[in-house]
Scaffold this motif. Structure first.
Motif, PDB file in Angstrom:
ATOM      1  N   LEU A   1       0.839  -1.200   0.000  1.00 61.17           N
ATOM      2  CA  LEU A   1       0.000   0.000   0.000  1.00 61.17           C
ATOM      3  C   LEU A   1       0.877   1.254   0.000  1.00 61.17           C
ATOM      4  O   LEU A   1       0.609   2.208  -0.748  1.00 61.17           O
ATOM      5  N   HIS A   2       1.909   1.274   0.808  1.00 62.15           N
ATOM      6  CA  HIS A   2       2.833   2.401   0.881  1.00 62.15           C
ATOM      7  C   HIS A   2       3.446   2.680  -0.495  1.00 62.15           C
ATOM      8  O   HIS A   2       3.517   3.837  -0.949  1.00 62.15           O
ATOM      9  N   CYS A   3       3.876   1.646  -1.168  1.00 66.84           N
ATOM     10  CA  CYS A   3       4.517   1.786  -2.474  1.00 66.84           C
ATOM     11  C   CYS A   3       3.556   2.411  -3.485  1.00 66.84           C
ATOM     12  O   CYS A   3       3.920   3.322  -4.245  1.00 66.84           O
ATOM     13  N   TYR A   4       2.309   1.935  -3.475  1.00 64.26           N
ATOM     14  CA  TYR A   4       1.309   2.446  -4.409  1.00 64.26           C
ATOM     15  C   TYR A   4       0.979   3.909  -4.120  1.00 64.26           C
ATOM     16  O   TYR A   4       0.932   4.745  -5.038  1.00 64.26           O
ATOM     17  N   VAL A   5       0.755   4.226  -2.844  1.00 60.13           N
ATOM     18  CA  VAL A   5       0.382   5.594  -2.475  1.00 60.13           C
ATOM     19  C   VAL A   5       1.527   6.565  -2.765  1.00 60.13           C
ATOM     20  O   VAL A   5       1.304   7.666  -3.289  1.00 60.13           O
ATOM     21  N   ARG A   6       2.747   6.172  -2.469  1.00 60.52           N
ATOM     22  CA  ARG A   6       3.893   7.037  -2.740  1.00 60.52           C
ATOM     23  C   ARG A   6       4.006   7.365  -4.231  1.00 60.52           C
ATOM     24  O   ARG A   6       4.274   8.525  -4.618  1.00 60.52           O
ATOM     25  N   ALA A   7       3.772   6.378  -5.077  1.00 62.93           N
ATOM     26  CA  ALA A   7       3.847   6.608  -6.523  1.00 62.93           C
ATOM     27  C   ALA A   7       2.776   7.589  -6.977  1.00 62.93           C
ATOM     28  O   ALA A   7       3.024   8.464  -7.819  1.00 62.93           O
ATOM     29  N   ARG A   8       1.570   7.477  -6.425  1.00 65.25           N
ATOM     30  CA  ARG A   8       0.499   8.400  -6.805  1.00 65.25           C
ATOM     31  C   ARG A   8       0.774   9.810  -6.297  1.00 65.25           C
ATOM     32  O   ARG A   8       0.453  10.798  -6.973  1.00 65.25           O
ATOM     33  N   LEU A   9       1.371   9.921  -5.105  1.00 67.64           N
ATOM     34  CA  LEU A   9       1.747  11.244  -4.595  1.00 67.64           C
ATOM     35  C   LEU A   9       2.841  11.860  -5.465  1.00 67.64           C
ATOM     36  O   LEU A   9       2.855  13.075  -5.709  1.00 67.64           O
ATOM     37  N   ASN A  10       3.743  11.020  -5.933  1.00 67.89           N
ATOM     38  CA  ASN A  10       4.784  11.505  -6.841  1.00 67.89           C
ATOM     39  C   ASN A  10       4.167  11.979  -8.155  1.00 67.89           C
ATOM     40  O   ASN A  10       4.559  13.018  -8.705  1.00 67.89           O
ATOM     41  N   ASP A  11       3.199  11.229  -8.663  1.00 69.88           N
ATOM     42  CA  ASP A  11       2.494  11.647  -9.884  1.00 69.88           C
ATOM     43  C   ASP A  11       1.838  13.014  -9.681  1.00 69.88           C
ATOM     44  O   ASP A  11       1.813  13.845 -10.603  1.00 69.88           O
ATOM     45  N   LYS A  12       1.301  13.225  -8.499  1.00 68.50           N
ATOM     46  CA  LYS A  12       0.561  14.456  -8.197  1.00 68.50           C
ATOM     47  C   LYS A  12       1.490  15.642  -7.978  1.00 68.50           C
ATOM     48  O   LYS A  12       1.266  16.729  -8.530  1.00 68.50           O
ATOM     49  N   TYR A  13       2.536  15.458  -7.188  1.00 67.09           N
ATOM     50  CA  TYR A  13       3.344  16.585  -6.719  1.00 67.09           C
ATOM     51  C   TYR A  13       4.729  16.701  -7.354  1.00 67.09           C
ATOM     52  O   TYR A  13       5.346  17.757  -7.271  1.00 67.09           O
ATOM     53  N   GLY A  14       5.234  15.620  -7.947  1.00 72.29           N
ATOM     54  CA  GLY A  14       6.554  15.653  -8.553  1.00 72.29           C
ATOM     55  C   GLY A  14       7.670  15.342  -7.574  1.00 72.29           C
ATOM     56  O   GLY A  14       7.472  15.304  -6.352  1.00 72.29           O
ATOM     57  N   ASP A  15       8.862  15.142  -8.115  1.00 72.66           N
ATOM     58  CA  ASP A  15      10.012  14.693  -7.319  1.00 72.66           C
ATOM     59  C   ASP A  15      10.432  15.683  -6.250  1.00 72.66           C
ATOM     60  O   ASP A  15      10.936  15.288  -5.197  1.00 72.66           O
ATOM     61  N   THR A  16      10.260  16.975  -6.477  1.00 73.90           N
ATOM     62  CA  THR A  16      10.739  17.955  -5.502  1.00 73.90           C
ATOM     63  C   THR A  16       9.895  17.977  -4.236  1.00 73.90           C
ATOM     64  O   THR A  16      10.374  18.377  -3.170  1.00 73.90           O
TER      65      THR A  16
ATOM     66  N   GLN B   1       7.467  15.089  -3.417  1.00 71.64           N
ATOM     67  CA  GLN B   1       7.398  13.701  -2.966  1.00 71.64           C
ATOM     68  C   GLN B   1       8.176  12.818  -3.935  1.00 71.64           C
ATOM     69  O   GLN B   1       7.668  12.444  -4.989  1.00 71.64           O
ATOM     70  N   PRO B   2       9.419  12.478  -3.587  1.00 67.79           N
ATOM     71  CA  PRO B   2      10.194  11.562  -4.438  1.00 67.79           C
ATOM     72  C   PRO B   2       9.492  10.220  -4.612  1.00 67.79           C
ATOM     73  O   PRO B   2       8.680   9.810  -3.775  1.00 67.79           O
ATOM     74  N   ARG B   3       9.820   9.541  -5.677  1.00 60.82           N
ATOM     75  CA  ARG B   3       9.178   8.264  -5.972  1.00 60.82           C
ATOM     76  C   ARG B   3       9.781   7.128  -5.143  1.00 60.82           C
ATOM     77  O   ARG B   3       9.246   6.014  -5.116  1.00 60.82           O
ATOM     78  N   THR B   4      10.900   7.360  -4.494  1.00 57.08           N
ATOM     79  CA  THR B   4      11.506   6.372  -3.607  1.00 57.08           C
ATOM     80  C   THR B   4      11.682   7.019  -2.230  1.00 57.08           C
ATOM     81  O   THR B   4      11.589   8.243  -2.089  1.00 57.08           O
ATOM     82  N   GLY B   5      11.933   6.182  -1.225  1.00 55.29           N
ATOM     83  CA  GLY B   5      12.137   6.689   0.127  1.00 55.29           C
ATOM     84  C   GLY B   5      10.829   6.859   0.875  1.00 55.29           C
ATOM     85  O   GLY B   5       9.765   6.391   0.454  1.00 55.29           O
ATOM     86  N   PRO B   6      10.872   7.550   2.009  1.00 54.11           N
ATOM     87  CA  PRO B   6       9.668   7.702   2.831  1.00 54.11           C
ATOM     88  C   PRO B   6       8.655   8.664   2.219  1.00 54.11           C
ATOM     89  O   PRO B   6       8.989   9.482   1.350  1.00 54.11           O
ATOM     90  N   ILE B   7       7.420   8.571   2.677  1.00 55.69           N
ATOM     91  CA  ILE B   7       6.346   9.485   2.280  1.00 55.69           C
ATOM     92  C   ILE B   7       6.384  10.704   3.194  1.00 55.69           C
ATOM     93  O   ILE B   7       6.608  10.593   4.401  1.00 55.69           O
ATOM     94  N   ARG B   8       6.159  11.871   2.607  1.00 59.37           N
ATOM     95  CA  ARG B   8       6.094  13.103   3.404  1.00 59.37           C
ATOM     96  C   ARG B   8       4.795  13.103   4.202  1.00 59.37           C
ATOM     97  O   ARG B   8       3.700  13.065   3.632  1.00 59.37           O
ATOM     98  N   ALA B   9       4.901  13.173   5.513  1.00 58.78           N
ATOM     99  CA  ALA B   9       3.765  12.920   6.403  1.00 58.78           C
ATOM    100  C   ALA B   9       2.587  13.855   6.168  1.00 58.78           C
ATOM    101  O   ALA B   9       1.425  13.438   6.266  1.00 58.78           O
ATOM    102  N   ASP B  10       2.850  15.117   5.843  1.00 57.67           N
ATOM    103  CA  ASP B  10       1.751  16.077   5.717  1.00 57.67           C
ATOM    104  C   ASP B  10       0.949  15.906   4.433  1.00 57.67           C
ATOM    105  O   ASP B  10      -0.101  16.537   4.282  1.00 57.67           O
ATOM    106  N   LEU B  11       1.403  15.057   3.527  1.00 57.27           N
ATOM    107  CA  LEU B  11       0.694  14.843   2.265  1.00 57.27           C
ATOM    108  C   LEU B  11      -0.382  13.767   2.363  1.00 57.27           C
ATOM    109  O   LEU B  11      -1.059  13.489   1.375  1.00 57.27           O
ATOM    110  N   THR B  12      -0.549  13.157   3.537  1.00 58.24           N
ATOM    111  CA  THR B  12      -1.427  11.994   3.678  1.00 58.24           C
ATOM    112  C   THR B  12      -2.866  12.348   4.045  1.00 58.24           C
ATOM    113  O   THR B  12      -3.713  11.460   4.155  1.00 58.24           O
ATOM    114  N   GLY B  13      -3.140  13.646   4.259  1.00 60.70           N
ATOM    115  CA  GLY B  13      -4.504  14.053   4.575  1.00 60.70           C
ATOM    116  C   GLY B  13      -4.877  13.944   6.035  1.00 60.70           C
ATOM    117  O   GLY B  13      -6.021  14.217   6.409  1.00 60.70           O
TER     118      GLY B  13
END
Length: 599
Positions: free
Chosen positions: A234-249, A251-263
């Motif tokens: 689930l983490h992998c899928y959500v991180r990729a979608r956040l990267n699609d939305k916000y870009g590498d600067t 939310q990178p496509r690898t590494g941890p998810i930025r906590a404030d982007l999770t709603g």
């Protein structure tokens, strides 16, 4: 009156305890008499302490904080005295009921004070101050003073990463002033726990599960291994979608998810960003938020709907006093603790909930959940005082979660007229993804909160490294990172209510496992042949009868035996979670092809 009670208790402790004659072993009859006296005194004091806490939580002033602190200190002195005396009956050949009550007396307090003059008052004052500091916390943003409720609304709806970062950091700025008080309170409870024979407060908490504290810690780790692979998918899928939305600067496509982007302020549930991560090949045909508004729901109507769910299972209606005394919305004229909670003020029939409900799916779930506590409290109201509790604290949460899970199923929404028709299997993935964003995303958070506190209590982490240890665990278990570097004085743990209020948290991790076990057992009892996620318990009085049989046992026996009454199982089992979400996990694996999962 209360001072007389405490003085009389002190005399009674000397009379019942073997202190007057150290060489004479107490008899089983003396042990039972001691337990009966302790139970009566604790029960008599509990209603007073509960009312003092209710008033402080629903009307926060300096005076109500003082009243709560005073009652809490007196209760702590009373309970600590009985806990210390209970240990003196170790080895006495008492009957099984008395033996269990003696054990529960030792574990009665989650935050015991040291047995020395002034310590209980000091601890109570610190705890009341910490709770109130959290509950009245505000921070400036764009010329306004925002509460946590305001901040949560922004995190849920905003898709501006700069705004999300500012609001996330704003709320966390209320926590640093609590650090010194928290450290003092932790030291006091540790001293109190050691006085009761425990290594530290964490060991006391882990001893409350009818097993050795080290065995309990190992059991928690076993449960996590059952569900961790699914979380990572689930983490992998959500991180990729956040990267699609916000870009590498952002939310990178690898590494941890930025906590404030999770709603969510604590990234403990991610359902508010469903619009960002929704499947492109399958859509949900409805929004529960919109349905509730469309059908004219209010906080009261949502609560009445929750009551109707339990009535459909055969439970008696809520008492009139529930509606007269509960707080369902945030008052405009005073400071309150908005964190939703269920109360049993007199251990019999004065049941209430305290919440600042809004008309949305999240609080529709919340009200079904909190009422579960109230119905559980009423089910065991005929038990002796020390058995008036759930089989373990995870059970109390799980009963509400079971109802909350039913409250979100399309089948149930159709049964109560919110949804015109039940969607077909083509909407299973959207539905399960919505559910997983809350349920599966929560699991590592539910695990790491107390793992952090265990480290604090054991001395593994000192005050200077509170925040560093916090984010190390959040990265290890959740794969999360803060939106930017944290200030040197940051105390991010206390931006979560349960830390500020000293409420043990492992119960929630356990509950999220139990609720799916309960769901699987109920659907099996019903003869349900379809997928678990489409099984609604609404209207099934046979399920309610069996559920009530479990609830009525309270804490009168080991939780393993109580679990068996309802599900036939004697061990917590994460496989019910993976069974419920199996179609989604298969889909996530397919979606993650080519991604570098993990962090």
């Amino acid at each position: 009156m209360r001072s007389q009670l405490l003085a009389a208790t002190a005399v009674a402790l000397l009379a019942f305890g073997p202190a007057a004659a150290q060489d004479v072993k107490p008899t089983p009859a003396q042990a039972k008499a001691f337990v009966d006296k302790a139970e009566a005194d604790l029960a008599g004091f509990n209603e007073y302490a509960s009312k003092a806490s209710w008033v402080r939580a629903t009307y926060i002033t300096e005076d109500t904080q003082w009243l709560e602190a005073k009652s809490s200190a007196e209760q702590n002195v009373l309970a600590t005295g009985y806990a210390k005396q209970a240990a003196k009956y170790d080895g006495v050949a008492v009957d099984p009921v008395t033996a269990r009550k003696l054990k529960l007396l030792k574990l009665y307090l989650t935050s015991p004070a040291p047995d020395r003059p002034g310590a209980a008052a000091e601890l109570a004052a610190l705890q009341s101050k910490l709770d109130s500091t959290y509950s009245t916390g505000k921070f400036p943003y764009q010329g306004k003073s925002l509460t946590l409720n305001d901040a949560e609304d922004i995190l849920a709806r905003s898709r501006d990463p700069a705004e999300l970062k500012a609001v996330w950091e704003g709320w966390h700025s209320i926590a640093p002033p609590m650090k010194a008080d928290y450290a003092k309170a932790a030291a006091l409870t540790n001293e109190g726990a050691k006085g009761l024979g425990f290594a530290d407060t964490g060991a006391l908490w882990r001893s409350n599960y009818d097993m050795d504290p080290d065995a309990f810690a190992a059991e928690i780790d076993r449960l996590w291994t059952q569900v961790e692979p699914f979380y990572r998918n689930l983490h992998c899928y959500v991180r990729a979608r956040l990267n699609d939305k916000y870009g590498d600067t952002v939310q990178p496509r690898t590494g941890p998810i930025r906590a404030d982007l999770t709603g969510n302020m604590w990234a403990q549930s991610w359902g508010n960003i469903y619009d960002v991560v929704a499947p492109k090949t399958a859509a949900s045909s409805y929004s529960l938020d919109d349905l509730l508004v469309k059908h004219g729901y209010t906080p009261v109507k949502m609560t009445q709907t929750g009551e109707a769910f339990y009535s459909s299972l055969g439970f008696a209606p809520l008492p009139k006093t529930f509606w007269e005394r509960s707080m369902l919305e945030r008052p405009r004229d005073r400071e309150v603790t908005c964190h939703a909670s269920a109360w049993d003020v007199n251990d019999r029939d004065d049941i209430r909930i305290k919440a600042c409900l809004k008309v949305n799916a999240e609080d529709f779930y919340t009200v079904h959940h909190e009422l579960g506590h109230n119905y559980y409290q009423r089910a065991y109201s005929d038990q002796p005082f020390l058995f008036k509790g759930s089989a373990n604290d995870g059970f109390h949460e799980a009963v509400g979660d079971l109802a909350g899970m039913s409250a979100l199923t399309p089948t149930y929404l159709n049964q109560i007229g919110l949804l015109d028709k039940v969607p077909g299997p083509e909407e299973d993935i959207p539905y399960l993804l919505k559910m997983a964003l809350d349920k599966i995303a929560f699991l590592p958070f539910g695990l790491m909160i107390d793992k952090w506190r265990w480290q604090v209590f054991s001395g593994q982490v000192d005050q200077a490294h509170y925040n560093e240890a916090w984010w190390k665990l959040r990265n290890q278990y959740q794969g999360l990172a803060p939106p930017g570097p944290r200030p040197a004085d940051a105390f991010d743990p206390a931006a979560k209510y349960h830390i500020a209020a000293s409420v043990p948290y492992m119960r929630y991790f356990l509950a999220f496992n139990y609720e799916f076990q309960f769901q699987r057992a109920a659907c099996k009892q019903m003869g349900w042949k379809g997928p678990l996620h489409r099984c609604s318990l609404y209207g099934r009085k046979d399920v309610g009868e069996k559920l009530n049989a479990m609830l009525a046992l309270g804490n009168s026996q080991p939780w393993q035996d109580t679990l068996k009454v309802y599900s036939g199982e004697t061990r917590t089992d994460g496989s019910a979670i993976t069974e419920y979400f199996k179609p989604l996990n298969v889909w996530l694996i397919q979606q993650n092809k080519g991604e570098h999962c993990g962090w």
